[in-house]
Motif scaffolding. Structure first.
Motif, PDB file in Angstrom:
ATOM      1  N   LYS A  25       0.800  -1.226   0.000  1.00  0.00           N
ATOM      2  CA  LYS A  25       0.000   0.000   0.000  1.00  0.00           C
ATOM      3  C   LYS A  25       0.833   1.277   0.000  1.00  0.00           C
ATOM      4  O   LYS A  25       0.273   2.370   0.027  1.00  0.00           O
ATOM      5  CB  LYS A  25      -0.911   0.026   1.240  1.00  0.00           C
ATOM      6  CG  LYS A  25      -1.765  -1.208   1.416  1.00  0.00           C
ATOM      7  CD  LYS A  25      -2.484  -1.195   2.739  1.00  0.00           C
ATOM      8  CE  LYS A  25      -3.270  -2.477   2.962  1.00  0.00           C
ATOM      9  NZ  LYS A  25      -3.930  -2.511   4.286  1.00  0.00           N
ATOM     10  N   LEU A  26       2.159   1.152  -0.018  1.00  0.00           N
ATOM     11  CA  LEU A  26       3.004   2.328   0.165  1.00  0.00           C
ATOM     12  C   LEU A  26       3.451   2.877  -1.187  1.00  0.00           C
ATOM     13  O   LEU A  26       4.079   2.168  -1.983  1.00  0.00           O
ATOM     14  CB  LEU A  26       4.239   1.958   1.008  1.00  0.00           C
ATOM     15  CG  LEU A  26       5.102   3.135   1.477  1.00  0.00           C
ATOM     16  CD1 LEU A  26       4.295   4.100   2.331  1.00  0.00           C
ATOM     17  CD2 LEU A  26       6.314   2.624   2.240  1.00  0.00           C
ATOM     18  N   PRO A  52      -5.740   1.182  -8.447  1.00  0.00           N
ATOM     19  CA  PRO A  52      -4.596   0.407  -7.942  1.00  0.00           C
ATOM     20  C   PRO A  52      -3.892  -0.421  -9.009  1.00  0.00           C
ATOM     21  O   PRO A  52      -2.667  -0.530  -9.002  1.00  0.00           O
ATOM     22  CB  PRO A  52      -5.230  -0.491  -6.874  1.00  0.00           C
ATOM     23  CG  PRO A  52      -6.531   0.166  -6.520  1.00  0.00           C
ATOM     24  CD  PRO A  52      -6.992   0.847  -7.760  1.00  0.00           C
ATOM     25  N   LYS A  53      -4.650  -1.038  -9.925  1.00  0.00           N
ATOM     26  CA  LYS A  53      -4.011  -1.891 -10.923  1.00  0.00           C
ATOM     27  C   LYS A  53      -3.099  -1.093 -11.839  1.00  0.00           C
ATOM     28  O   LYS A  53      -2.014  -1.538 -12.210  1.00  0.00           O
ATOM     29  CB  LYS A  53      -5.075  -2.623 -11.741  1.00  0.00           C
ATOM     30  CG  LYS A  53      -5.880  -3.636 -10.942  1.00  0.00           C
ATOM     31  CD  LYS A  53      -6.887  -4.344 -11.833  1.00  0.00           C
ATOM     32  CE  LYS A  53      -7.707  -5.362 -11.039  1.00  0.00           C
ATOM     33  NZ  LYS A  53      -8.709  -6.040 -11.898  1.00  0.00           N
ATOM     34  N   GLN A  54      -3.543   0.084 -12.230  1.00  0.00           N
ATOM     35  CA  GLN A  54      -2.736   0.926 -13.117  1.00  0.00           C
ATOM     36  C   GLN A  54      -1.788   1.843 -12.350  1.00  0.00           C
ATOM     37  O   GLN A  54      -0.966   2.514 -12.956  1.00  0.00           O
ATOM     38  CB  GLN A  54      -3.655   1.790 -13.995  1.00  0.00           C
ATOM     39  CG  GLN A  54      -4.626   1.008 -14.834  1.00  0.00           C
ATOM     40  CD  GLN A  54      -5.596   1.903 -15.563  1.00  0.00           C
ATOM     41  OE1 GLN A  54      -5.280   3.041 -15.902  1.00  0.00           O
ATOM     42  NE2 GLN A  54      -6.800   1.411 -15.808  1.00  0.00           N
ATOM     43  N   GLN A  55      -1.931   1.877 -11.020  1.00  0.00           N
ATOM     44  CA  GLN A  55      -1.144   2.766 -10.172  1.00  0.00           C
ATOM     45  C   GLN A  55      -1.281   4.222 -10.640  1.00  0.00           C
ATOM     46  O   GLN A  55      -0.299   4.940 -10.848  1.00  0.00           O
ATOM     47  CB  GLN A  55       0.330   2.352 -10.160  1.00  0.00           C
ATOM     48  CG  GLN A  55       0.583   1.013  -9.495  1.00  0.00           C
ATOM     49  CD  GLN A  55       2.047   0.740  -9.238  1.00  0.00           C
ATOM     50  OE1 GLN A  55       2.898   1.601  -9.485  1.00  0.00           O
ATOM     51  NE2 GLN A  55       2.355  -0.447  -8.740  1.00  0.00           N
ATOM     52  N   ARG A  56      -2.529   4.635 -10.812  1.00  0.00           N
ATOM     53  CA  ARG A  56      -2.838   6.009 -11.197  1.00  0.00           C
ATOM     54  C   ARG A  56      -3.506   6.711 -10.028  1.00  0.00           C
ATOM     55  O   ARG A  56      -4.436   6.178  -9.410  1.00  0.00           O
ATOM     56  CB  ARG A  56      -3.755   6.056 -12.417  1.00  0.00           C
ATOM     57  CG  ARG A  56      -3.082   5.694 -13.722  1.00  0.00           C
ATOM     58  CD  ARG A  56      -4.000   6.002 -14.885  1.00  0.00           C
ATOM     59  NE  ARG A  56      -4.363   7.417 -14.910  1.00  0.00           N
ATOM     60  CZ  ARG A  56      -5.362   7.903 -15.660  1.00  0.00           C
ATOM     61  NH1 ARG A  56      -6.088   7.100 -16.410  1.00  0.00           N
ATOM     62  NH2 ARG A  56      -5.632   9.198 -15.629  1.00  0.00           N
ATOM     63  N   GLN A 107       3.864   6.889 -13.853  1.00  0.00           N
ATOM     64  CA  GLN A 107       4.828   6.037 -13.177  1.00  0.00           C
ATOM     65  C   GLN A 107       6.248   6.473 -13.502  1.00  0.00           C
ATOM     66  O   GLN A 107       6.622   6.570 -14.678  1.00  0.00           O
ATOM     67  CB  GLN A 107       4.633   4.573 -13.578  1.00  0.00           C
ATOM     68  CG  GLN A 107       3.401   3.924 -12.958  1.00  0.00           C
ATOM     69  CD  GLN A 107       3.295   2.461 -13.328  1.00  0.00           C
ATOM     70  OE1 GLN A 107       2.876   2.134 -14.429  1.00  0.00           O
ATOM     71  NE2 GLN A 107       3.668   1.589 -12.411  1.00  0.00           N
ATOM     72  N   ALA A 108       7.033   6.726 -12.443  1.00  0.00           N
ATOM     73  CA  ALA A 108       8.438   7.069 -12.662  1.00  0.00           C
ATOM     74  C   ALA A 108       9.248   5.847 -13.039  1.00  0.00           C
ATOM     75  O   ALA A 108      10.228   5.947 -13.771  1.00  0.00           O
ATOM     76  CB  ALA A 108       9.017   7.724 -11.403  1.00  0.00           C
ATOM     77  N   THR A 109       8.850   4.675 -12.553  1.00  0.00           N
ATOM     78  CA  THR A 109       9.508   3.418 -12.905  1.00  0.00           C
ATOM     79  C   THR A 109       8.497   2.298 -12.732  1.00  0.00           C
ATOM     80  O   THR A 109       7.604   2.363 -11.875  1.00  0.00           O
ATOM     81  CB  THR A 109      10.749   3.169 -12.031  1.00  0.00           C
ATOM     82  OG1 THR A 109      11.327   1.915 -12.381  1.00  0.00           O
ATOM     83  CG2 THR A 109      10.392   3.145 -10.550  1.00  0.00           C
ATOM     84  N   THR A 110       8.625   1.271 -13.547  1.00  0.00           N
ATOM     85  CA  THR A 110       7.695   0.145 -13.467  1.00  0.00           C
ATOM     86  C   THR A 110       8.192  -0.942 -12.528  1.00  0.00           C
ATOM     87  O   THR A 110       7.418  -1.800 -12.117  1.00  0.00           O
ATOM     88  CB  THR A 110       7.484  -0.453 -14.865  1.00  0.00           C
ATOM     89  OG1 THR A 110       8.756  -0.824 -15.415  1.00  0.00           O
ATOM     90  CG2 THR A 110       6.815   0.557 -15.784  1.00  0.00           C
ATOM     91  N   PRO A 129       9.083  -2.094   1.647  1.00  0.00           N
ATOM     92  CA  PRO A 129       9.165  -2.035   0.176  1.00  0.00           C
ATOM     93  C   PRO A 129       8.117  -1.085  -0.401  1.00  0.00           C
ATOM     94  O   PRO A 129       6.995  -0.981   0.116  1.00  0.00           O
ATOM     95  CB  PRO A 129       8.899  -3.482  -0.265  1.00  0.00           C
ATOM     96  CG  PRO A 129       9.147  -4.302   0.958  1.00  0.00           C
ATOM     97  CD  PRO A 129       8.799  -3.453   2.136  1.00  0.00           C
ATOM     98  N   LEU A 130       8.490  -0.390  -1.468  1.00  0.00           N
ATOM     99  CA  LEU A 130       7.568   0.537  -2.132  1.00  0.00           C
ATOM    100  C   LEU A 130       6.725  -0.206  -3.160  1.00  0.00           C
ATOM    101  O   LEU A 130       7.226  -1.046  -3.914  1.00  0.00           O
ATOM    102  CB  LEU A 130       8.343   1.660  -2.817  1.00  0.00           C
ATOM    103  CG  LEU A 130       8.982   2.713  -1.912  1.00  0.00           C
ATOM    104  CD1 LEU A 130       9.784   3.697  -2.751  1.00  0.00           C
ATOM    105  CD2 LEU A 130       7.933   3.452  -1.106  1.00  0.00           C
ATOM    106  N   THR A 131       5.444   0.122  -3.205  1.00  0.00           N
ATOM    107  CA  THR A 131       4.560  -0.443  -4.223  1.00  0.00           C
ATOM    108  C   THR A 131       4.699   0.295  -5.545  1.00  0.00           C
ATOM    109  O   THR A 131       4.646  -0.305  -6.618  1.00  0.00           O
ATOM    110  CB  THR A 131       3.101  -0.379  -3.741  1.00  0.00           C
ATOM    111  OG1 THR A 131       3.008  -1.052  -2.497  1.00  0.00           O
ATOM    112  CG2 THR A 131       2.171  -1.030  -4.751  1.00  0.00           C
ATOM    113  N   GLY A 132       4.888   1.601  -5.488  1.00  0.00           N
ATOM    114  CA  GLY A 132       5.017   2.384  -6.719  1.00  0.00           C
ATOM    115  C   GLY A 132       5.647   3.734  -6.438  1.00  0.00           C
ATOM    116  O   GLY A 132       5.554   4.258  -5.317  1.00  0.00           O
ATOM    117  N   ILE A 133       6.293   4.288  -7.467  1.00  0.00           N
ATOM    118  CA  ILE A 133       6.854   5.636  -7.406  1.00  0.00           C
ATOM    119  C   ILE A 133       6.144   6.452  -8.473  1.00  0.00           C
ATOM    120  O   ILE A 133       6.263   6.158  -9.674  1.00  0.00           O
ATOM    121  CB  ILE A 133       8.375   5.629  -7.635  1.00  0.00           C
ATOM    122  CG1 ILE A 133       9.067   4.754  -6.586  1.00  0.00           C
ATOM    123  CG2 ILE A 133       8.928   7.051  -7.590  1.00  0.00           C
ATOM    124  CD1 ILE A 133      10.570   4.626  -6.791  1.00  0.00           C
TER     125      ILE A 133
END
Length: 689
Positions: A25-26, A52-56, A107-110, A129-133
């Protein structure tokens, strides 16, 4: 203990814990459009939502409409364009003013497997751990909404007009079509298309979130989950890996992907394999790979003894003639039922856009990418791909055609060139209908000269010699007139201008400032001067030479256009009725320059420069008796080879020829002779600011 460890002792050992409470969730949110000192901690956040799926992520942030930096009129205009004049629940701005702004994420990185958030407390390091940046940037979707509003109003107006004109509804025939079964290849193209991806992204619903500020109690509670909640001493284990194994775990070696080479002539083949194919396939394969080539180079790639006539017949099936060079046809690169690898645009649309680029190169040497994109309206990646195939970028000159023009081929194969010209006329007609333009819209400002009309450049020494010869001829003619006068007959005439001389400049001033002085009096003054044994009719007078000398003393580099302007100002500043000049032509003015210790500098102007012919005639002061003369000579020599230079290049050139040159001397030289633009130095008057 090894001796090396004595120099680098261990100061402290820190226990590292892996916290998993927020592992899925982070997110790390970055704001690249604002400096780190300008945070959003004190800004009111109105709404937040996530896919959440697209991390948007989208954040709706309130704007301070009371700030002195906020333009109220502009905010009201934007709200009016977006929402119109009515009040609806789904309005973007409820107060008829742009009072909020949307931030949308990319997304900055996948791959975030190597990134984590860490907190340090009481000698312990806890990592999650990070989920997304995600990078949050302002969204301009409200502009799209304003455009849609405008289209809806226009459509409503058109519908209203058409309903008034139409009478009763008439029965219309309806055609029914049955779709073909979709092939696997077509399905794969559809899945990879931009439209399909956009549709898939729109299918995932938004999840609305509740935002809590940094100092909110709920935020403090959630931050506790960044620490490992259950610490079991039995789970603690020491690292038993060797340093090499540990480094391998941190940075695993990259696995080399096996690339399967395609089978067939479309791939780069050896010359031996290529020559086993029929001649038509050889030429098609070569053209698909090289994109643009001269005919002589193409013959060199084919087997010796190949018939040039057969090659010409085959090349016309897969390529078109542009500036004497052969460029592969668009439908060869983009066959039917294919699409762009960049944007998914269909092949027929790509062919029209690329044909427009090739047609423009038949008219001029260089193109500006913005102008091309404004007409064909394709994604920037496709436009850049078109240009990279046949052109190279040049500084301040756009994209220049890859190869030089080949007039020899056009002369040798005039029938082929004529046939290709007719083909281009047909293509031009189709493009005019598709893109709604006229050929006159793209006529170059300066039409290119034909191959037979080579430009003639006359150096300063040649002009000086011609000026002396012309003066001697006029002096001999004047001497004959004086002898005839002494013999008893008055024979004073004004020599007509020869075909090679320009019309004289009008050096007379307007009646308001030159009362009683007109062209007749000036011509009479010049005729009297010749009759009394003065200067020849077209030779520069001493007064004109004095003006030119003083002018170049103040301005070491001048174009002919600028010199004529200064000469006109000089005439306007003279007292009424006192003009010591007769009719002064451009040739006389140039001769006066060359007789005043100046020389012409043959600057290689760009092919599509907007400078006039007079602006392209550049003169520079040559001799003053100072040491800086040698510096100027080297600078002028550099500008005979290039249009613009860098300061470092001038410094290096002067140092190479004259040894160590002081910075003050270089600064003085560039300030007197040049002007700076975009990091480059140009001779004064040669570049328009």
């Amino acid at each position: 203990m090894a001796s090396g460890d004595d120099d680098d002792p261990i100061i402290e050992e820190i226990d590292v814990y892996l916290a998993k409470s927020l592992a899925e969730k982070l997110y790390l949110l970055q704001y690249p459009v604002r400096p780190s000192t300008m945070t959003y901690d004190d800004v009111s956040l109105l709404a937040a939502k996530i896919k959440p799926k697209q991390q948007r992520v989208e954040l709706q942030v309130a704007m301070d409409t009371k700030s002195p930096n906020y333009c109220s009129s502009k905010g009201e205009q934007i709200a009016l364009n977006v929402d119109g004049t009515g009040y609806e629940e789904n309005n973007t701005y409820s107060v008829k003013m742009m009072d909020n702004q949307i931030f949308s994420s990319i997304q900055a990185t996948t791959n975030t497997s190597r990134y984590a958030a860490a907190v340090f407390r009481k000698g312990e390091l806890h990592m999650t751990p990070l989920t997304g940046i995600l990078q949050m940037r302002p969204s301009f979707a409200y502009l799209d909404k304003a455009d849609n509003k405008t289209r809806e109003r226009e459509a409503a107006n058109e519908a209203g007009d058409s309903s008034q004109d139409e009478g009763e509804d008439e029965a219309k025939a309806i055609s029914v079509r049955f779709a073909r079964p979709e092939s696997e290849q077509a399905r794969q193209r559809r899945i990879q298309s931009y439209e399909f991806l956009q549709k898939k992204q729109a299918e995932e619903p938004w999840i609305h979130l509740q935002y809590h500020g940094v100092h909110d109690g709920r935020s403090e509670h959630e931050r506790q989950y960044l620490f490992c909640q259950h610490v079991d001493a039995s789970d603690n284990s020491e690292l038993v890996k060797t340093p090499t194994e540990y480094l391998t775990m941190l940075m695993p070696p990259l696995a080399e992907e096996k690339v399967v080479k395609p089978i067939g002539p479309s791939n780069v083949l050896s010359m031996a394999q290529l020559r086993t194919l029929p001649l038509g396939e050889q030429i098609r394969t070569l053209m698909k790979n090289v994109k643009v080539i001269q005919f002589a180079s193409l013959m060199g790639l084919l087997a010796s003894g190949t018939d040039a006539t057969a090659v010409l017949r085959c090349i016309q099936q897969v390529a078109l003639l542009v500036q004497g060079n052969w460029v592969v046809k668009s439908d060869v690169l983009y066959p039917k039922n294919t699409c762009s690898p960049h944007s998914g645009v269909p092949a027929d649309v790509l062919c029209r856009g690329r044909d427009f680029v090739m047609w423009r190169f038949t008219l001029e040497r260089s193109l500006m990418r913005k102008e091309v994109a404004a007409v064909i309206k394709l994604p920037p990646e496709d436009v850049k791909d078109f240009l990279e195939q046949v052109a190279v970028p040049r500084v301040n000159r756009g994209w220049e055609f890859l190869l030089p023009s080949d007039p020899d081929f056009v002369k040798k194969h005039a029938d082929v060139a004529h046939r290709q010209h007719m083909l281009w006329l047909g293509i031009q007609s189709k493009l005019e209908k598709v893109f709604n333009f006229s050929k006159d819209d793209f006529v170059p400002k300066k039409a290119p000269q034909s191959a037979s009309a080579e430009p003639v450049h006359i150096s300063g020494e040649q002009r000086l010699k011609l000026a002396h010869e012309r003066a001697q001829e006029k002096q001999a003619s004047l001497q004959k007139d004086l002898e005839a006068k002494r013999a008893g007959g008055v024979r004073v005439k004004q020599e007509p201008l020869s075909d090679g001389e320009a019309e004289p400049m009008d050096t007379s001033s307007p009646p308001a400032s030159r009362s009683g002085v007109h062209n007749g009096s000036l011509n009479g003054y010049a005729g009297a001067e010749r009759a009394n044994g003065g200067s020849p009719a077209n030779a520069p007078s001493p007064q004109l030479l004095d003006f030119v000398t003083k002018t170049f003393g103040k301005n070491p580099v001048l174009t002919l256009n600028e010199l004529k302007r200064l000469f006109s100002l000089h005439l306007a500043a003279m007292p009424a009725g006192h003009i010591p000049f007769g009719p002064v032509s451009d040739h006389m003015l140039q001769d006066a320059v060359l007789l005043s210790r100046c020389r012409q500098i043959m600057v290689p102007f760009p092919a599509l420069t907007a400078a006039s012919a007079d602006e392209q005639k550049v003169f520079g002061l040559w001799e003053t008796g100072e040491d800086i003369d040698k510096h100027r000579h080297l600078l002028y020599e550099m500008f005979t080879k290039t249009y613009g230079v860098k300061r470092s290049a001038v410094q290096a050139r002067l140092g190479e020829e004259l040894g160590d040159v002081a910075k003050a001397d270089v600064d003085r030289l560039l300030k007197e002779c040049c002007s700076s633009h975009a990091g480059m130095w140009y001779l004064k008057g040669t570049i328009q600011s």
